[in-house]
Design an enzyme around this catalytic site. Structure first.
Site, PDB file in Angstrom:
ATOM      1  N   ARG A 106       0.887  -1.168   0.000  1.00  0.00           N
ATOM      2  CA  ARG A 106       0.000   0.000   0.000  1.00  0.00           C
ATOM      3  C   ARG A 106       0.923   1.216   0.000  1.00  0.00           C
ATOM      4  O   ARG A 106       1.614   1.481   0.991  1.00  0.00           O
ATOM      5  CB  ARG A 106      -0.895  -0.026   1.244  1.00  0.00           C
ATOM      6  CG  ARG A 106      -1.875   1.137   1.356  1.00  0.00           C
ATOM      7  CD  ARG A 106      -2.675   0.990   2.647  1.00  0.00           C
ATOM      8  NE  ARG A 106      -3.541   2.121   2.914  1.00  0.00           N
ATOM      9  CZ  ARG A 106      -4.809   2.200   2.568  1.00  0.00           C
ATOM     10  NH1 ARG A 106      -5.376   1.195   1.921  1.00  0.00           N
ATOM     11  NH2 ARG A 106      -5.531   3.254   2.861  1.00  0.00           N
ATOM     12  N   HIS A 154      -7.276   1.545  -6.547  1.00  0.00           N
ATOM     13  CA  HIS A 154      -7.541   0.773  -5.326  1.00  0.00           C
ATOM     14  C   HIS A 154      -8.355  -0.466  -5.714  1.00  0.00           C
ATOM     15  O   HIS A 154      -9.529  -0.596  -5.366  1.00  0.00           O
ATOM     16  CB  HIS A 154      -8.313   1.637  -4.333  1.00  0.00           C
ATOM     17  CG  HIS A 154      -8.306   1.134  -2.931  1.00  0.00           C
ATOM     18  ND1 HIS A 154      -7.656  -0.026  -2.546  1.00  0.00           N
ATOM     19  CD2 HIS A 154      -8.891   1.633  -1.806  1.00  0.00           C
ATOM     20  CE1 HIS A 154      -7.829  -0.211  -1.252  1.00  0.00           C
ATOM     21  NE2 HIS A 154      -8.571   0.778  -0.777  1.00  0.00           N
ATOM     22  N   GLN A 158     -10.421  -2.817  -3.146  1.00  0.00           N
ATOM     23  CA  GLN A 158     -11.665  -2.228  -2.654  1.00  0.00           C
ATOM     24  C   GLN A 158     -12.808  -2.451  -3.633  1.00  0.00           C
ATOM     25  O   GLN A 158     -13.918  -2.816  -3.240  1.00  0.00           O
ATOM     26  CB  GLN A 158     -11.473  -0.719  -2.430  1.00  0.00           C
ATOM     27  CG  GLN A 158     -12.736   0.001  -1.981  1.00  0.00           C
ATOM     28  CD  GLN A 158     -13.212  -0.471  -0.625  1.00  0.00           C
ATOM     29  OE1 GLN A 158     -12.448  -0.402   0.338  1.00  0.00           O
ATOM     30  NE2 GLN A 158     -14.447  -0.933  -0.524  1.00  0.00           N
ATOM     31  N   ASP A 210     -16.718   8.982  -1.721  1.00  0.00           N
ATOM     32  CA  ASP A 210     -15.513   8.745  -0.931  1.00  0.00           C
ATOM     33  C   ASP A 210     -15.172  10.047  -0.219  1.00  0.00           C
ATOM     34  O   ASP A 210     -15.725  11.112  -0.535  1.00  0.00           O
ATOM     35  CB  ASP A 210     -14.368   8.286  -1.845  1.00  0.00           C
ATOM     36  CG  ASP A 210     -13.172   7.734  -1.077  1.00  0.00           C
ATOM     37  OD1 ASP A 210     -13.283   7.532   0.142  1.00  0.00           O
ATOM     38  OD2 ASP A 210     -12.126   7.502  -1.707  1.00  0.00           O
ATOM     39  N   CYS A 238     -16.226   3.576   0.818  1.00  0.00           N
ATOM     40  CA  CYS A 238     -15.181   2.611   1.181  1.00  0.00           C
ATOM     41  C   CYS A 238     -14.642   2.819   2.583  1.00  0.00           C
ATOM     42  O   CYS A 238     -13.932   1.951   3.093  1.00  0.00           O
ATOM     43  CB  CYS A 238     -14.061   2.630   0.143  1.00  0.00           C
ATOM     44  SG  CYS A 238     -13.068   4.143   0.147  1.00  0.00           S
ATOM     45  N   ARG A 270     -14.106  -6.801   2.124  1.00  0.00           N
ATOM     46  CA  ARG A 270     -12.682  -6.664   1.839  1.00  0.00           C
ATOM     47  C   ARG A 270     -11.952  -7.940   2.244  1.00  0.00           C
ATOM     48  O   ARG A 270     -11.045  -8.409   1.547  1.00  0.00           O
ATOM     49  CB  ARG A 270     -12.100  -5.472   2.600  1.00  0.00           C
ATOM     50  CG  ARG A 270     -12.496  -4.100   2.066  1.00  0.00           C
ATOM     51  CD  ARG A 270     -11.807  -3.776   0.755  1.00  0.00           C
ATOM     52  NE  ARG A 270     -10.362  -3.803   0.889  1.00  0.00           N
ATOM     53  CZ  ARG A 270      -9.638  -2.781   1.366  1.00  0.00           C
ATOM     54  NH1 ARG A 270     -10.233  -1.660   1.753  1.00  0.00           N
ATOM     55  NH2 ARG A 270      -8.317  -2.872   1.417  1.00  0.00           N
TER      56      ARG A 270
END
Length: 308
Positions: A107, A134, A137, A225, A266, A294
């Site tokens: 990440r 991402h 996700q 988001d 998310c 996830r």
């Protein structure tokens, strides 16, 4: 070598097999205590490196728990501990880690860090997030939609707010899974044009609509988001709020979508900024199913990468 770097870089049939396996693995765990191992232990004897240049809650915990449930072990490393790319090169780090571990999840900030890690690693590399995308996700998001509403193919997804990395992966997914996506937000925060062009070339109807009320009409799913990153200075935060205030997902906006439309975020969320608590805790919201998934989606991704 099966790296999982971006949704648009993985064959649609492989993406479908990952989603199907994730759903099956979730069903197999129904009713079990969280710490109970899976019946099969596909990662028994395997070591997974989890590298975090960016802080994380969901990514760290879900990958760590997922590896343990499948019988493997994790080594969690921070960017500051590793001096990634500052002392030893990323290429050399990849070569060395590959001698110790069976799988690397990273990440990071720059996409180039991810790509260089994958180029020089001799074990699979998973994109846990970059500034551009991402994918883990969005695999969880597709899984979540389908467990509530059936196949996502042909559905209308609306993204409201900032055309950021999560939005970019949603556009990738539109092209790969065959759904349409409407982006509504200020022109200054539009998603990458290349992402839009690629999804359109694959047959998805990608629309840019500045009016959020018009954008969500007929939507099967509304997504947003956070407007600001934890790393943004205060001046940038204020500017983002001014730009995006009109794109808040609230009850009035959700009323313009289909009656059975779902809402996703998310997380982490700044409640009553990008979305109101009324929406986040309301009947349309599946944000906590999304967060749980996830775990299941990433377990399936790891199994796909390792071929187990």
């Amino acid at each position: 070598m099966r790296h999982f770097l971006d949704i648009n870089k993985t064959d649609p049939s492989e993406l479908r097999s990952i989603i199907d396996r994730a759903a099956a693995m979730k069903t197999a765990r129904n009713g079990r205590p969280k710490g109970t191992p899976d019946d099969d232990q596909p990662l028994a004897g395997r070591m997974v490196a989890l590298i975090f240049e960016k802080p994380s809650t969901r990514t760290r915990v879900s990958f760590d728990v997922g590896v343990r449930q499948m019988g493997g072990q994790t080594m969690v490393l921070s960017g500051s501990e590793m001096q990634l790319g500052h002392g030893e090169t990323i290429a050399d780090t990849a070569r060395v880690l590959s001698r110790y571990v069976d799988l690397i999840m990273i990440r990071t900030f720059e996409e180039q860090t991810l790509l260089e890690m994958a180029e020089y690693a001799t074990v699979p590399v998973i994109n846990g997030l970059t500034n551009r995308s991402h994918p883990c996700q969005i695999m969880a998001d597709v899984m979540t939609f389908e467990e509530h509403r059936g196949p996502i193919r042909g559905r209308k997804v609306v993204w409201s707010g900032d055309g950021n990395n999560v939005c970019g992966s949603f556009i990738h997914a539109a092209g790969q899974f065959g759904f349409d996506l409407t982006f509504t937000g200020p022109e200054t925060l539009d998603p990458e044009a290349g992402f839009v062009d690629e999804a359109r070339a694959k047959g998805s109807n990608i629309v840019i609509e500045r009016d959020p009320a018009r954008a969500v009409q007929g939507a099967d799913l509304v997504v947003t988001d956070t407007w600001v990153s934890m790393h943004d200075p205060q001046s940038a935060r204020e500017r983002r709020h001014n730009q995006l205030r009109g794109y808040q997902v609230n009850s009035a906006l959700m009323e313009q979508a289909k009656d059975d439309a779902l809402f996703m975020h998310c997380l982490p969320a700044h409640r009553d900024d990008e979305a109101t608590s009324e929406v986040m805790d309301g009947p349309h919201s599946v944000i906590f199913d999304e967060a749980e998934n996830r775990l299941h989606a990433q377990k399936a991704i790891m199994r796909w990468c390792l071929g187990v």
